[in-house]
Design an enzyme around this catalytic site. Structure first.
Site, PDB file in Angstrom:
ATOM      1  N   ASP A  11       0.810  -1.229   0.000  1.00 28.23           N
ATOM      2  CA  ASP A  11       0.000   0.000   0.000  1.00 28.23           C
ATOM      3  C   ASP A  11       0.839   1.273   0.000  1.00 28.23           C
ATOM      4  OD1 ASP A  11      -2.232  -1.554   0.255  1.00 28.23           O
ATOM      5  OD2 ASP A  11      -2.467  -1.216   2.406  1.00 28.23           O
ATOM      6  N   HIS A  12       1.965   1.206   0.743  1.00 27.02           N
ATOM      7  CA  HIS A  12       2.738   2.437   0.941  1.00 27.02           C
ATOM      8  C   HIS A  12       3.385   2.935  -0.351  1.00 27.02           C
ATOM      9  CE1 HIS A  12       1.971   2.268   5.172  1.00 27.02           C
ATOM     10  NE2 HIS A  12       2.279   0.992   5.141  1.00 27.02           N
ATOM     11  N   ARG A  20       1.574  12.554  -5.469  1.00 26.57           N
ATOM     12  CA  ARG A  20       1.785  13.324  -6.697  1.00 26.57           C
ATOM     13  C   ARG A  20       0.688  13.101  -7.745  1.00 26.57           C
ATOM     14  NH1 ARG A  20       6.322  15.893  -8.833  1.00 26.57           N
ATOM     15  NH2 ARG A  20       7.085  17.183  -7.164  1.00 26.57           N
ATOM     16  N   HIS A  45      -4.731  -3.070   0.901  1.00 30.20           N
ATOM     17  CA  HIS A  45      -5.912  -2.624   1.633  1.00 30.20           C
ATOM     18  C   HIS A  45      -6.672  -1.642   0.741  1.00 30.20           C
ATOM     19  CE1 HIS A  45      -7.466  -0.630   5.647  1.00 30.20           C
ATOM     20  NE2 HIS A  45      -8.438  -0.949   4.817  1.00 30.20           N
ATOM     21  N   ARG A  47      -9.091   0.838   0.803  1.00 31.99           N
ATOM     22  CA  ARG A  47      -9.792   1.640   1.814  1.00 31.99           C
ATOM     23  C   ARG A  47     -11.012   2.332   1.227  1.00 31.99           C
ATOM     24  NH1 ARG A  47      -6.885   3.136   6.709  1.00 31.99           N
ATOM     25  NH2 ARG A  47      -8.545   4.658   6.925  1.00 31.99           N
ATOM     26  N   HIS A  52      -4.881   5.236  -0.825  1.00 30.12           N
ATOM     27  CA  HIS A  52      -3.692   4.703  -1.517  1.00 30.12           C
ATOM     28  C   HIS A  52      -4.103   3.763  -2.650  1.00 30.12           C
ATOM     29  CE1 HIS A  52      -4.309   1.827   1.751  1.00 30.12           C
ATOM     30  NE2 HIS A  52      -3.737   2.606   2.651  1.00 30.12           N
ATOM     31  N   GLU A  72      -7.242  -6.656   2.218  1.00 31.95           N
ATOM     32  CA  GLU A  72      -7.835  -6.123   3.446  1.00 31.95           C
ATOM     33  C   GLU A  72      -8.957  -5.162   3.089  1.00 31.95           C
ATOM     34  OE1 GLU A  72      -4.818  -4.046   5.546  1.00 31.95           O
ATOM     35  OE2 GLU A  72      -3.512  -5.770   5.659  1.00 31.95           O
ATOM     36  N   THR A 102      -3.422   5.137  10.289  1.00 29.55           N
ATOM     37  CA  THR A 102      -3.326   3.735   9.916  1.00 29.55           C
ATOM     38  C   THR A 102      -4.340   2.955  10.751  1.00 29.55           C
ATOM     39  OG1 THR A 102      -1.825   1.838   9.743  1.00 29.55           O
ATOM     40  CG2 THR A 102      -1.411   3.344  11.558  1.00 29.55           C
ATOM     41  N   THR A 103      -4.414   1.631  10.543  1.00 33.82           N
ATOM     42  CA  THR A 103      -5.440   0.847  11.236  1.00 33.82           C
ATOM     43  C   THR A 103      -5.101   0.731  12.722  1.00 33.82           C
ATOM     44  OG1 THR A 103      -5.557  -0.392   9.185  1.00 33.82           O
ATOM     45  CG2 THR A 103      -6.781  -1.273  11.043  1.00 33.82           C
ATOM     46  N   GLU A 153      -5.906 -12.451  12.260  1.00 36.24           N
ATOM     47  CA  GLU A 153      -4.613 -11.762  12.227  1.00 36.24           C
ATOM     48  C   GLU A 153      -4.534 -10.964  13.523  1.00 36.24           C
ATOM     49  OE1 GLU A 153      -3.430  -9.723   8.656  1.00 36.24           O
ATOM     50  OE2 GLU A 153      -2.004  -8.470   9.752  1.00 36.24           O
ATOM     51  N   HIS A 216       1.171  -5.458  12.010  1.00 32.87           N
ATOM     52  CA  HIS A 216       1.071  -4.034  12.341  1.00 32.87           C
ATOM     53  C   HIS A 216       2.279  -3.572  13.164  1.00 32.87           C
ATOM     54  CE1 HIS A 216      -1.322  -0.358  12.077  1.00 32.87           C
ATOM     55  NE2 HIS A 216      -0.571  -0.004  13.083  1.00 32.87           N
ATOM     56  N   GLY A 217       3.044  -2.718  12.539  1.00 35.54           N
ATOM     57  CA  GLY A 217       4.195  -2.130  13.225  1.00 35.54           C
ATOM     58  C   GLY A 217       5.393  -3.064  13.338  1.00 35.54           C
ATOM     59  N   GLY A 238       4.294  -3.948   6.129  1.00 39.06           N
ATOM     60  CA  GLY A 238       4.301  -2.933   5.080  1.00 39.06           C
ATOM     61  C   GLY A 238       5.263  -1.796   5.335  1.00 39.06           C
ATOM     62  N   GLN A 239       4.920  -0.947   6.288  1.00 42.06           N
ATOM     63  CA  GLN A 239       5.650   0.303   6.512  1.00 42.06           C
ATOM     64  C   GLN A 239       7.163   0.131   6.599  1.00 42.06           C
ATOM     65  OE1 GLN A 239       4.521   3.592   7.030  1.00 42.06           O
ATOM     66  NE2 GLN A 239       6.537   4.342   7.590  1.00 42.06           N
TER      67      GLN A 239
HETATM   68  N1  PXP Z   1      -1.973  -6.189   8.711  1.00 44.15           N
HETATM   69  C1  PXP Z   1      -3.077  -5.416   8.651  1.00 44.15           C
HETATM   70  C2  PXP Z   1      -4.411  -6.085   8.801  1.00 44.15           C
HETATM   71  C3  PXP Z   1      -2.995  -4.032   8.434  1.00 44.15           C
HETATM   72  O1  PXP Z   1      -4.105  -3.279   8.361  1.00 44.15           O
HETATM   73  C4  PXP Z   1      -1.719  -3.458   8.255  1.00 44.15           C
HETATM   74  C5  PXP Z   1      -1.591  -1.977   8.015  1.00 44.15           C
HETATM   75  O2  PXP Z   1      -2.104  -1.656   6.770  1.00 44.15           O
HETATM   76  C6  PXP Z   1      -0.598  -4.294   8.286  1.00 44.15           C
HETATM   77  C7  PXP Z   1      -0.747  -5.653   8.549  1.00 44.15           C
HETATM   78  C8  PXP Z   1       0.790  -3.792   8.031  1.00 44.15           C
HETATM   79  O3  PXP Z   1       1.166  -2.891   9.021  1.00 44.15           O
HETATM   80  P1  PXP Z   1       2.523  -2.093   8.861  1.00 44.15           P
HETATM   81  O4  PXP Z   1       2.388  -1.217   7.668  1.00 44.15           O
HETATM   82  O5  PXP Z   1       2.613  -1.331  10.157  1.00 44.15           O
HETATM   83  O6  PXP Z   1       3.616  -3.098   8.706  1.00 44.15           O
END
Ligand code: PXP
Length: 263
Positions: A11-12, A20, A45, A47, A52, A72, A102-103, A153, A216-217, A238-239
């Site tokens: 997504d990022h 842009r 994801h 959204r 994104h 997602e 973010t979520t 998850e 997440h994170g 992701g991030q």
């Molecule tokens: N899993 C889910 C369900 C998420 O919503 C996200 C964030 O989009 C992630 C994983 C990935 O999180 P991160 O970008 O912090 O790695």
């Protein structure tokens, strides 16, 4: 030995593109690089606010991905109709608030149980297995099973925030997590408790017959803790991968995360 699947959340890459509103960086290039360098799954994801990933991205990724796609989405009816039509390998239901960055936090499987049950039924009608993105509690595992999900998850946001507040310069920066501005001994004890909660929830989920993912994170510094929890068979990240790719390229960033997540 148990295997661990790495879901790379791209997504990022679309976040950067949308800044842009040009087709650069190209999300399909990101897809191909992730696929060729160790990802086991592509996670995106779609959204409600389309900040994104756009509908056309989701469609193209479904068409071109050589790996399973974990899509997602929220329980919004319009989004569910789109997801049903796209037929991803799995749908992960996540909570969504327009104002969030973010979520934040898992799905409230108690307040919205009817809506979630309906969403799962609709996805199952389209032969799409469902994962629920939930906080790591015993009650959430039981409710997820009762609602008919195949997978959970576990939301690792609290663990990741505690880890960062304890082990990085985050507390001294503008991005400090205000509610976690605590003495180090308190952070350490909460971090330990957050890990115990993830372990307990994972064990319970597996006992209930649910597959267990986490995300997440997660990053290059904290992911080893998840590797110790053998019930977890998939990580969605992701991030941190996309952030590292700015400095060393996406191929190396994915390869390095894959190296850290091989059991
Ligand atoms: N899993 C889910 C369900 C998420 O919503 C996200 C964030 O989009 C992630 C994983 C990935 O999180 P991160 O970008 O912090 O790695």
């Amino acid at each position: 030995m148990s295997s661990m699947k790495l879901g790379v959340n791209i997504d990022h890459v679309a976040v950067l593109r949308e800044a842009r509103r040009v087709n650069d960086p190209d999300i399909l290039n990101a897809l191909n690089v992730a696929c060729a360098n160790g990802a086991d799954q592509i996670t995106i994801h779609l959204r409600e606010d389309r900040r994104h990933i756009q509908d056309i991205d989701a469609k193209n990724i479904m068409l071109h991905s050589q790996l399973p796609v974990n899509l997602e989405c929220s329980i919004n009816r319009d989004i569910l109709n789109i997801v049903s039509g796209l037929r991803p390998h799995r749908a992960t239901l996540v909570p969504e608030k327009r104002e969030e960055v973010t979520t934040e936090g898992g799905l409230d499987v108690f307040t919205y149980e009817d809506e979630i049950a309906y969403a799962i039924e609709q996805l199952h009608d389209s032969i799409i297995p469902v994962s629920l993105f939930v906080d790591p509690t015993m009650e959430a595992m039981e409710k997820s099973k009762e609602l008919g999900a195949e997978m959970v998850e576990l939301h690792t946001g609290l663990f990741s925030n505690l880890f960062a507040m304890l082990n990085s310069s985050l507390p001294h920066s503008n991005h400090s997590v205000k509610e976690l501005e605590l003495p180090r001994y308190e952070l350490a004890s909460r971090l330990e408790k957050s890990l115990e909660d993830i372990q307990t929830a994972a064990t319970h989920a597996k006992k209930l017959g649910l597959e267990v993912a986490a995300g997440h994170g997660l990053n290059y510094h904290n992911v080893s803790y998840m590797m110790d929890i053998e019930e977890i068979t998939e990580l969605n990240i992701g991030q941190s991968i996309i952030a590292r790719s700015v400095f060393c390229g996406l191929a190396d960033a994915v390869r390095e995360m894959k190296r850290l997540t091989v059991r």
